[in-house]
Design a protein around this motif. Structure first.
Motif, PDB file in Angstrom:
ATOM      1  N   CYS A  16       0.852  -1.194   0.000  1.00 44.38           N
ATOM      2  CA  CYS A  16       0.000   0.000   0.000  1.00 44.38           C
ATOM      3  C   CYS A  16       0.886   1.242   0.000  1.00 44.38           C
ATOM      4  O   CYS A  16       1.864   1.322   0.740  1.00 44.38           O
ATOM      5  CB  CYS A  16      -0.898  -0.019   1.231  1.00 44.38           C
ATOM      6  N   LEU A  18      -0.199   4.361   0.701  1.00 42.28           N
ATOM      7  CA  LEU A  18      -0.881   5.511   1.297  1.00 42.28           C
ATOM      8  C   LEU A  18      -0.209   6.050   2.548  1.00 42.28           C
ATOM      9  O   LEU A  18      -0.309   7.230   2.846  1.00 42.28           O
ATOM     10  CB  LEU A  18      -2.343   5.151   1.583  1.00 42.28           C
ATOM     11  N   CYS A  19       0.430   5.183   3.320  1.00 41.78           N
ATOM     12  CA  CYS A  19       1.125   5.725   4.483  1.00 41.78           C
ATOM     13  C   CYS A  19       2.427   4.979   4.706  1.00 41.78           C
ATOM     14  O   CYS A  19       2.789   4.090   3.932  1.00 41.78           O
ATOM     15  CB  CYS A  19       0.211   5.765   5.721  1.00 41.78           C
ATOM     16  N   ILE A  22       3.445   0.769   4.805  1.00 42.70           N
ATOM     17  CA  ILE A  22       3.658  -0.072   3.605  1.00 42.70           C
ATOM     18  C   ILE A  22       3.099  -1.496   3.729  1.00 42.70           C
ATOM     19  O   ILE A  22       3.777  -2.481   3.418  1.00 42.70           O
ATOM     20  CB  ILE A  22       5.142  -0.079   3.142  1.00 42.70           C
ATOM     21  N   CYS A  23       1.841  -1.609   4.160  1.00 37.87           N
ATOM     22  CA  CYS A  23       1.226  -2.930   4.327  1.00 37.87           C
ATOM     23  C   CYS A  23       1.100  -3.659   2.995  1.00 37.87           C
ATOM     24  O   CYS A  23       0.781  -3.067   1.971  1.00 37.87           O
ATOM     25  CB  CYS A  23      -0.184  -2.781   4.899  1.00 37.87           C
ATOM     26  N   CYS A  51      -5.540  -1.213   6.969  1.00 38.53           N
ATOM     27  CA  CYS A  51      -6.477  -0.294   7.614  1.00 38.53           C
ATOM     28  C   CYS A  51      -7.529   0.115   6.577  1.00 38.53           C
ATOM     29  O   CYS A  51      -7.393  -0.206   5.402  1.00 38.53           O
ATOM     30  CB  CYS A  51      -5.720   0.908   8.182  1.00 38.53           C
ATOM     31  N   LYS A  53      -8.100   2.679   4.921  1.00 39.20           N
ATOM     32  CA  LYS A  53      -7.686   3.500   3.773  1.00 39.20           C
ATOM     33  C   LYS A  53      -7.333   2.645   2.560  1.00 39.20           C
ATOM     34  O   LYS A  53      -7.541   3.048   1.425  1.00 39.20           O
ATOM     35  CB  LYS A  53      -6.505   4.403   4.142  1.00 39.20           C
ATOM     36  N   ALA A  54      -6.764   1.464   2.814  1.00 37.08           N
ATOM     37  CA  ALA A  54      -6.327   0.625   1.694  1.00 37.08           C
ATOM     38  C   ALA A  54      -7.500   0.322   0.762  1.00 37.08           C
ATOM     39  O   ALA A  54      -7.347   0.299  -0.466  1.00 37.08           O
ATOM     40  CB  ALA A  54      -5.707  -0.663   2.216  1.00 37.08           C
ATOM     41  N   ASN A 183      -0.532   5.206  11.950  1.00 38.68           N
ATOM     42  CA  ASN A 183       0.193   3.981  11.608  1.00 38.68           C
ATOM     43  C   ASN A 183       1.704   4.170  11.588  1.00 38.68           C
ATOM     44  O   ASN A 183       2.435   3.406  10.959  1.00 38.68           O
ATOM     45  CB  ASN A 183      -0.315   3.391  10.291  1.00 38.68           C
TER      46      ASN A 183
HETATM   47  S1  SF4 Z   1      -1.846   1.343   7.497  1.00 40.14           S
HETATM   48 FE1  SF4 Z   1      -3.471   1.533   5.977  1.00 40.14          FE
HETATM   49  S2  SF4 Z   1      -2.881   3.266   4.686  1.00 40.14           S
HETATM   50 FE2  SF4 Z   1      -1.084   2.652   5.858  1.00 40.14          FE
HETATM   51  S3  SF4 Z   1      -0.004   1.260   4.485  1.00 40.14           S
HETATM   52 FE3  SF4 Z   1      -1.301   0.005   5.834  1.00 40.14          FE
HETATM   53  S4  SF4 Z   1      -3.191  -0.263   4.676  1.00 40.14           S
HETATM   54 FE4  SF4 Z   1      -2.099   1.419   3.708  1.00 40.14          FE
END
Ligand code: SF4
Ligand SMILES: Nc1nc2c(c(=O)[nH]1)N[C@H]1C(S)=C(S)[C@@H](COP(=O)(O)OP(=O)(O)OC[C@H]3O[C@@H](n4cnc5c(=O)[nH]c(N)nc54)[C@H](O)[C@@H]3O)O[C@H]1N2
Ligand SMILES: Nc1nc2c(c(=O)[nH]1)N[C@H]1C(S)=C(S)[C@@H](COP(=O)(O)OP(=O)(O)OC[C@H]3O[C@@H](n4cnc5c(=O)[nH]c(N)nc54)[C@H](O)[C@@H]3O)O[C@H]1N2
Ligand SMILES: [Mo]
Length: 716
Positions: A16, A18-19, A22-23, A51, A53-54, A183
């Protein structure tokens, strides 16, 4: 047919973007149409965690409001044009400004997603070099300049920032960070919530120092309120206690640390009793926490945005590093450690002398004389550079991945200044509060459509790992990656004949970085990462000093002159301190798990539900001001005012008010339909461009004095 047997379904694994966590994601799609987004249990680092957002990556991918073709402003209208025309015209317009006014009349602003996208990250510098400008700004100066500054002063390189080894810590002291919502930051730690609980399950403790009882504070074993902007005094007093109580023991690092006496002398006057009136932290509490931190073998003191974006950010980060060092918690398991990333962005070039990183104050901003740092000027002076006539006035601006109208102090002033530019170009996927001022918007592919290697976050991760994400789908005709946009502009600006153009693909740089990096002997390469789409685990963090130090003498100076000199500012505050008047409150900001800075409010899945853009204030302040929850309040600062609903809660410290950042989508001319329905107000219409950490140039976004009043009469 069950999804499992549906042969038209394809599975795509990626990290990911977005933050900083890096999940790993498992995305199922049918020929590019996203069916589901879930965590990737096979990712050795994130272990299936995601989370909310993904899931919104799908919303961005499908968003009708997202720009897909270059846009050109024609009068008051916008026209879609093709890429060739857009790139040619943009290069021509920028070249004209450069020829007429010189290269420094062109400013560049790089926003947060730049570091989440190796394409942008690796190709932007070449473009900036081709422009020839040194008028460069980024989100770093409203975020982490103090972290870089302290790392440079103490360890010799601004990227040599230690991260908390939370998987092995038994005591984690968090100042000004809210990892349960964010996160984690300058700490890539997917599923931080489970890792935090694990500390507690092995008998350890988590303590949070924050003016708000945050989501993290609620999970912690102890929370202490601190008055915004006064952390430096708590840190000075903690250091004073260490020396006074003979708790100083840097262990292995004693032999490479200089100037401890100077540090002891510098902090001598800052006793817990002396600073308590400022911080509101009881002397006994401060002593107890200091002893616990020093006395726990595996402990980490970690500070983040709240201690960085404030008046004494540089000093805070110096002292946080020193407290870890003095107690033997720096470079030790369970303490603050350095990574060994697969691509080592701070390795000295082979054969080069040990780098002396000295990119500070080599030049100053034109209008208010702010010092350059790491090749950048503080973004708080962007507006004045554009507004103030004279030689060197900013005439053009290129923004990429940024929304400074909402994210930098006194956004209203910048908003106005942008409309006065000769030419503005934005590389962005949305027409938002900032890019609406552009003459050209160049929208790249984004998120799941791109290739990415997290060059920055692997350097800041609590485990050494490596992972490469391929695009989910091949790109369609008429679309460009960020790096193709920058490479095309670079080639046009550098005057190379068209038939000699060769675009540099960042994938090549990444492959070289891996093959010549610290894991070269294990055969690590881009191909190997492609064959391991869930990522590769390279093991826990290892002690690395003095080997990894980049200071010229391979030693750590515990009391650099710049910090000692800056202490003068703290002495002035300590001597003159008068508590704020009854109607003066101090403003801080906050993040929410379902917000991502300013740009994800167009995703309905994230913004639905209760309005999150509220002003938190304490019941005592609310009672005094006659304000109740839900009532609209007006908040004023030196620079502006906003209105928003009040949220009266004991979770905020008395004397402090709190607003989320990244809202304020009520400016006309944007093309984000969902965002407009959830407009909120911008906290940076209140923050002050003149309020900064003068040492590092970072904006002081925390602790802004404001006045609050109810605007709607309350009928009961
Ligand atoms: S915490 Fe959420 S936004 Fe951040 S990398 Fe993981 S999935 Fe994506
Ligand atoms: N969900 C979500 N995640 C994000 C982001 C997002 O917008 N949303 N943004 C990403 C980005 S760009 C970053 S940099 C990181 C930031 O990550 P964090 O640093 O964890 O960010 P915040 O949640 O803003 O936490 C800052 C905390 O500092 C506190 N604070 C404010 N002023 C002071 C002060 O003077 N002293 C002390 N001790 N504390 C203070 C605030 O109350 C807040 O709890 O998050 C990243 N992750
Ligand atoms: N008061 C206050 N102000 C703050 C903060 C705070 O805590 N309080 N936090 C600060 C921090 S830590 C940060 S990092 C900044 C963030 O500030 P900025 O980086 O200026 O703003 P973002 O909201 O992250 O904007 C990201 C932009 O990138 C675009 N974008 C998204 N993906 C892509 C992509 O793949 N390519 C391109 N080209 N564009 C893309 C989005 O449309 C959006 O316009 O805000 C800072 N401002
Ligand atoms: Mo940030």
């Amino acid at each position: 047919m069950s999804a499992r047997n549906d042969e038209s379904l394809q599975t795509h694994y990626r990290a990911c973007n977005l933050c900083e966590a890096i999940c790993g994601l498992t995305i199922t799609h049918r020929n590019g149409e996203i069916v589901s987004i879930a965590g990737d249990p096979a990712d050795p680092f994130s272990r299936g965690h995601i989370c909310p957002k993904a899931v919104a990556l799908k919303d961005i991918y499908d968003d009708k409001d997202r720009l897909r073709r270059p846009m050109k402003r024609v009068g008051t209208d916008w026209q879609e044009i093709d890429w060739e025309q857009a790139l040619d015209e943009v290069a021509d317009r920028l070249r004209q400004v450069r020829d007429t006014y010189g290269p420094n009349a062109i400013g560049v602003y790089a926003g947060n997603p730049t570091v989440h996208n190796s394409g942008s990250f690796l190709s932007m510098p070449g473009f900036v070099k081709a422009l020839g400008t040194r008028t460069v700004f980024s989100a770093s100066s409203v975020d982490q300049f103090p972290h870089h500054f302290a790392a440079w002063q103490l360890f010799g390189h601004p990227l040599l920032m230690p991260v908390p080894d939370i998987d092995h810590a038994d005591f984690w002291l968090i100042m000004g960070g809210n990892p349960i919502a964010s996160n984690g930051s300058i700490m890539t730690a997917p599923d931080v919530s489970t890792r935090l609980r694990a500390i507690q399950q092995r008998g350890g403790r988590v303590v949070v120092i924050d003016p708000r009882r945050t989501e993290t504070a609620q999970r912690a074993d102890e929370h202490q309120f601190i008055r915004p902007g006064t952390d430096v005094f708590m840190l000075l007093a903690m250091t004073q206690v260490l020396f006074a109580e003979n708790l100083v023991n840097p262990g292995r690092l004693s032999g490479i640390t200089d100037n401890l006496d100077a540090l002891r002398d510098a902090v001598a006057g800052y006793t817990p009793e002396r600073v308590a009136a400022l911080t509101k932290i009881e002397p006994d509490t401060l002593r107890r926490l200091t002893r616990e931190f020093a006395g726990t073998p595996r402990a980490a003191l970690y500070g983040r945005v709240g201690v960085s974006t404030q008046e004494f950010g540089g000093l805070c980060l110096w002292l946080i590093n020193m407290l870890n060092l003095l107690t033997g918690h720096l470079d030790e398991p369970g303490g603050m450690m350095f990574t060994s990333p697969a691509i080592d962005s701070l390795a000295s070039r082979p054969g080069a002398a040990r780098s002396v990183y000295n990119k500070f104050n080599r030049f100053q901003s034109r209008v208010s004389g702010k010092a350059e740092f790491m090749g950048e000027l503080p973004v708080a002076c962007l507006a004045e550079e554009a507004e103030t006539p004279g030689d060197g006035q900013l005439r053009a601006l290129v923004t990429s991945c940024g929304n400074p109208v909402l994210s930098t102090p006194n956004g209203r002033r910048l908003d106005k200044a942008l409309s006065g530019l000769d030419v503005m170009v934005s590389v962005d996927i949305y027409m938002n509060e900032t890019t609406r001022h552009a003459d050209y918007i160049l929208p790249p592919l984004t998120g799941v459509e791109t290739a990415n290697y997290d060059l920055t976050f692997h350097v800041l991760a609590i485990r050494n790992t490596a992972r490469y994400s391929e695009p989910m789908v091949p790109k369609s005709a008429g679309t460009l990656y960020d790096w193709e946009i920058f490479e095309n502009l670079r080639l046009r600006l550098s005057g190379i004949p068209r038939d000699e153009w060769k675009l540099q693909n960042p994938a090549k740089t990444i492959d070289m970085g891996l093959r010549f990096g610290p894991y070269a002997n294990t055969g690590l390469s881009l191909d190997q990462l492609r064959e391991n789409p869930h990522g590769i685990d390279l093991g826990p963090l290892q002690s690395q000093l003095p080997g990894r130090l980049q200071t010229p003498d391979n030693r750590i100076n515990a009391a650099p002159a710049v910090f000692l000199a800056d202490l003068e500012r703290t002495r002035r505050v300590l001597d003159r301190h008068v508590p704020a008047g009854d109607d003066q409150l101090l403003l801080i900001s906050r993040r929410h798990l379902r917000d991502n800075n300013s740009w994800m409010h167009n995703a309905h899945v994230l913004v639905k539900g209760r309005n999150r853009c509220t002003l938190m204030l304490h019941p005592d302040d609310a009672a005094r001001l006659g304000i109740i929850t839900g009532q609209t309040v007006r908040v004023r600062s030196r620079v502006g005012e906003v209105e928003l609903p009040a949220d009266v809660t004991p979770d905020i410290m008395p004397g402090v008010v709190c607003m989320p950042h990244g809202y304020g989508h009520n400016r006309p001319g944007t093309r984000m339909n969902t965002a407009r329905q959830h407009a909120g107000a911008s906290v940076n219409d209140l923050t002050d461009e003149a309020f900064a950490d003068v040492l590092t140039g970072n904006a002081a976004l925390s602790g802004v004095p404001v006045r609050v009043e109810g605007v709607m009469p309350v009928y009961s």
